[in-house]
Every structure is written in structure tokens, then in C-alpha cells.
Motif scaffolding. Structure first.
Motif, PDB file in Angstrom:
ATOM      1  N   TYR A  46      -4.806  12.307   3.578  1.00  0.00           N
ATOM      2  CA  TYR A  46      -3.903  11.274   3.095  1.00  0.00           C
ATOM      3  C   TYR A  46      -3.150  10.595   4.240  1.00  0.00           C
ATOM      4  CZ  TYR A  46      -4.488  12.814  -1.741  1.00  0.00           C
ATOM      5  OH  TYR A  46      -5.016  13.113  -2.975  1.00  0.00           O
ATOM      6  N   VAL A  85      -3.329   5.929   1.479  1.00  0.00           N
ATOM      7  CA  VAL A  85      -4.783   5.841   1.522  1.00  0.00           C
ATOM      8  C   VAL A  85      -5.332   7.260   1.469  1.00  0.00           C
ATOM      9  CG1 VAL A  85      -6.797   5.004   2.781  1.00  0.00           C
ATOM     10  CG2 VAL A  85      -4.607   3.796   3.002  1.00  0.00           C
ATOM     11  N   GLU A  86      -6.264   7.483   0.560  1.00  0.00           N
ATOM     12  CA  GLU A  86      -6.869   8.810   0.396  1.00  0.00           C
ATOM     13  C   GLU A  86      -8.324   8.768   0.878  1.00  0.00           C
ATOM     14  OE1 GLU A  86      -8.099  11.998  -3.149  1.00  0.00           O
ATOM     15  OE2 GLU A  86      -6.998  10.135  -3.634  1.00  0.00           O
ATOM     16  N   ILE A 124       0.841  -1.200   0.000  1.00  0.00           N
ATOM     17  CA  ILE A 124       0.000   0.000   0.000  1.00  0.00           C
ATOM     18  C   ILE A 124       0.876   1.250   0.000  1.00  0.00           C
ATOM     19  CG2 ILE A 124      -1.796   1.283   1.231  1.00  0.00           C
ATOM     20  CD1 ILE A 124      -2.617  -1.378   2.540  1.00  0.00           C
ATOM     21  N   TYR A 125       0.693   2.106  -1.001  1.00  0.00           N
ATOM     22  CA  TYR A 125       1.459   3.358  -1.069  1.00  0.00           C
ATOM     23  C   TYR A 125       0.865   4.409  -0.134  1.00  0.00           C
ATOM     24  CZ  TYR A 125       3.203   1.272  -5.424  1.00  0.00           C
ATOM     25  OH  TYR A 125       3.755   0.427  -6.351  1.00  0.00           O
ATOM     26  N   GLY A 142      -2.918  -1.784  -7.884  1.00  0.00           N
ATOM     27  CA  GLY A 142      -3.912  -0.864  -8.421  1.00  0.00           C
ATOM     28  C   GLY A 142      -4.628  -0.125  -7.306  1.00  0.00           C
ATOM     29  N   THR A 143      -5.746   0.499  -7.635  1.00  0.00           N
ATOM     30  CA  THR A 143      -6.507   1.255  -6.641  1.00  0.00           C
ATOM     31  C   THR A 143      -7.778   0.498  -6.254  1.00  0.00           C
ATOM     32  OG1 THR A 143      -7.666   2.506  -8.363  1.00  0.00           O
ATOM     33  CG2 THR A 143      -5.649   3.478  -7.447  1.00  0.00           C
ATOM     34  N   ILE A 169      -9.734   5.444  -0.590  1.00  0.00           N
ATOM     35  CA  ILE A 169      -9.120   4.965  -1.823  1.00  0.00           C
ATOM     36  C   ILE A 169      -7.712   4.479  -1.504  1.00  0.00           C
ATOM     37  CG2 ILE A 169      -8.408   5.547  -4.164  1.00  0.00           C
ATOM     38  CD1 ILE A 169     -10.492   7.810  -4.092  1.00  0.00           C
ATOM     39  N   PHE A 170      -7.503   3.181  -1.710  1.00  0.00           N
ATOM     40  CA  PHE A 170      -6.196   2.583  -1.448  1.00  0.00           C
ATOM     41  C   PHE A 170      -5.392   2.573  -2.745  1.00  0.00           C
ATOM     42  CE2 PHE A 170      -8.763   1.176   1.998  1.00  0.00           C
ATOM     43  CZ  PHE A 170      -7.912   0.912   3.058  1.00  0.00           C
ATOM     44  N   CYS A 171      -4.263   3.224  -2.748  1.00  0.00           N
ATOM     45  CA  CYS A 171      -3.357   3.201  -3.896  1.00  0.00           C
ATOM     46  C   CYS A 171      -2.274   2.173  -3.583  1.00  0.00           C
ATOM     47  CB  CYS A 171      -2.748   4.576  -4.126  1.00  0.00           C
ATOM     48  SG  CYS A 171      -1.642   4.655  -5.547  1.00  0.00           S
ATOM     49  N   THR A 172      -2.216   1.096  -4.374  1.00  0.00           N
ATOM     50  CA  THR A 172      -1.328  -0.028  -4.065  1.00  0.00           C
ATOM     51  C   THR A 172      -0.574  -0.497  -5.305  1.00  0.00           C
ATOM     52  OG1 THR A 172      -2.785  -1.901  -4.590  1.00  0.00           O
ATOM     53  CG2 THR A 172      -3.194  -0.748  -2.507  1.00  0.00           C
ATOM     54  N   THR A 174     -11.400   1.100  -3.894  1.00  0.00           N
ATOM     55  CA  THR A 174     -12.246   2.051  -3.179  1.00  0.00           C
ATOM     56  C   THR A 174     -13.228   1.302  -2.291  1.00  0.00           C
ATOM     57  OG1 THR A 174     -12.099   3.646  -5.004  1.00  0.00           O
ATOM     58  CG2 THR A 174     -13.870   3.973  -3.395  1.00  0.00           C
TER      59      THR A 174
END
Length: 235
Positions: free
Chosen positions: A190, A149-150, A146-147, A163-164, A157-160, A166
Motif C-alpha cells: 500500500y 494505491v494498492e 487519490i486516497y 472511485g477505484t 488499484i487506485f482508490c480515489t 485498476t
């Protein structure tokens, strides 16, 4: 360790469960297991909760290969051991990244050797996972992938690396879950994985090529947390 036994034959499934009990007694490995009679019933409740799946290849309805393919859509890491009386199918295990196969009739020696390999693989991984449910699909994410979380309204929204994703939820809830895995808020919206911060540029944290603004109110605490992480104080 959580094990799923997916086998439509009662005698075969019973023997595997007995072997698991014997292995637990001999090696002191705590084991919890659950038996399923077919691929459909297993997948219905599958949420990435198992460490190892003992999967019969030949089952009515959905066979073991198709079950394994569907498992891999949401869980790339769970270990799959095929149970089969057809060696030609066992060879195809590479298609779904199966760890190994055991030929029927299964002897305890063969079982214990393969299962010991699975235990060793699990111990060497030392990964932590987060389970997400997206549109009735369940995904098991390695926390390290996981990069950031927004937060957007009532969604996260998990940016990993994969992929992403929601999901519904609050930033407060996910912050508590990820607190011990070196995540820190750079601003109100964030939550950042400190291990994926590449640099600090123009008041922003560069995370996977994206600049995430560090708010003035959180700057000192964020920089202290990042410095401690990079310096190894919390590793």
C-alpha cells in the motif's frame, strides 16, 4: 499551456490559432496548440493532455455538445470554451460545465477577454494530475483525490474520490511518480496519501475509513513522514 482547437472550418480555426499566437506575444504566456477538424479525431487521441479546449459547437458528425459530454466522462477539469454562432447553444454550456462561449465571427478582443479568464482559472487551480488508462479509456486524476494505491500482482488499484481504477503497473513505478506529492508506503502493498490519513489506530493508518496496516519494518519512517507532513515541514 496546452490548447486544443476543435473546429471544422479552416478559416475559423486559422483565426483562433492566430489569436493564440498574438495572445502569447502580448502577454508572454507560453502556448502550445493543436488543431482538430472534428470531435471524433479529437477524442481518438484525447488523454487529458490539454488545459483548454476551444470547441466549435456546430460540426458535422459529432457536434460540440456531444464532444464535450464525452470529454467530461474522463476529464472533469479541462476548461472548455465554446465557439459558436448560435447563442441558444452557448447557453446550454452549463450542461457540460463550459467556462464560457465566444460568438462567431470571433474578434480578438472577445477572444482575449475569455481566454484571459481561462488563464486565471488555471493559475488559481495549482493542481497536479496523473493520467491513467483503464480498458482503453483515459482518465485524468487530480493527485490530491487519490486516497491510496494498492498493489495486487501485476496490477495497481487506485482508490480515489471518483472511485477505484485498476491499471497494470508496479508499485516501484508509481511510488517514484507520486514521491513528491506526499505519498508513503505503509507496507509492501500500500502506498498512502499522507494528506488523507485521518488517524493511527491499533498499528494501522486510517485512510478514508479503511485501516491500512503499518508494517513493523516501515513504522518509524512512515510515522516520521506523517509527522513532518502534518507539522508543515513538507508543505
Amino acid at each position: 499551456m496546452r490548447i486544443a482547437v476543435v473546429d471544422d472550418e479552416d478559416s475559423s480555426a486559422r483565426k483562433l490559432c492566430e489569436y493564440l499566437q498574438r495572445y502569447e506575444a502580448e502577454f508572454g504566456q507560453k502556448i502550445e496548440y493543436q488543431r482538430f477538424t472534428d470531435g471524433f479525431s479529437f477524442l481518438t487521441g484525447f488523454k487529458g493532455q490539454f488545459d483548454v479546449i476551444l470547441l466549435d459547437v456546430s460540426m458535422p458528425g459529432m457536434d460540440g455538445m456531444e464532444t464535450a459530454r464525452r470529454i467530461r466522462r474522463t476529464d472533469p477539469d479541462v476548461l472548455i470554451l465554446f465557439i459558436t454562432n448560435m447563442a441558444q447553444y452557448a447557453i446550454r454550456g452549463y450542461e457540460v460545465d463550459a467556462l464560457d462561449y465566444i460568438l462567431k465571427p470571433v474578434s480578438y478582443f472577445a477572444f482575449s477577454q475569455r481566454f484571459k479568464r481561462a488563464v486565471s482559472r488555471i493559475r488559481s487551480r495549482s493542481k497536479n494530475y496523473l493520467v491513467l488508462t483503464v480498458r482503453n479509456e483515459t482518465y485524468k486524476l487530480d493527485v490530491d483525490s487519490i486516497y491510496y494505491v494498492e498493489s495486487q500482482g501485476h496490477n495497481l488499484i487506485f482508490c480515489t474520490e471518483a472511485g477505484t481504477f485498476t491499471v497494470s503497473g508496479t508499485m516501484k513505478e508509481i511510488e517514484q511518480k507520486l514521491l513528491s506529492f506526499h505519498f508513503f508506503r505503509c507496507n509492501k502493498g500500500y502506498l498512502v496519501s499522507l494528506r488523507h490519513v485521518d488517524s493511527i489506530q491499533d498499528g494501522s493508518a486510517m485512510v478514508h475509513g479503511e485501516p491500512l496496516l503499518i508494517s513493523r519494518a516501515r513504522k518509524n519512517e512512515f510515522m516520521e513522514a506523517l509527522t513532518n507532513f502534518v507539522g508543515g515541514a513538507v508543505l
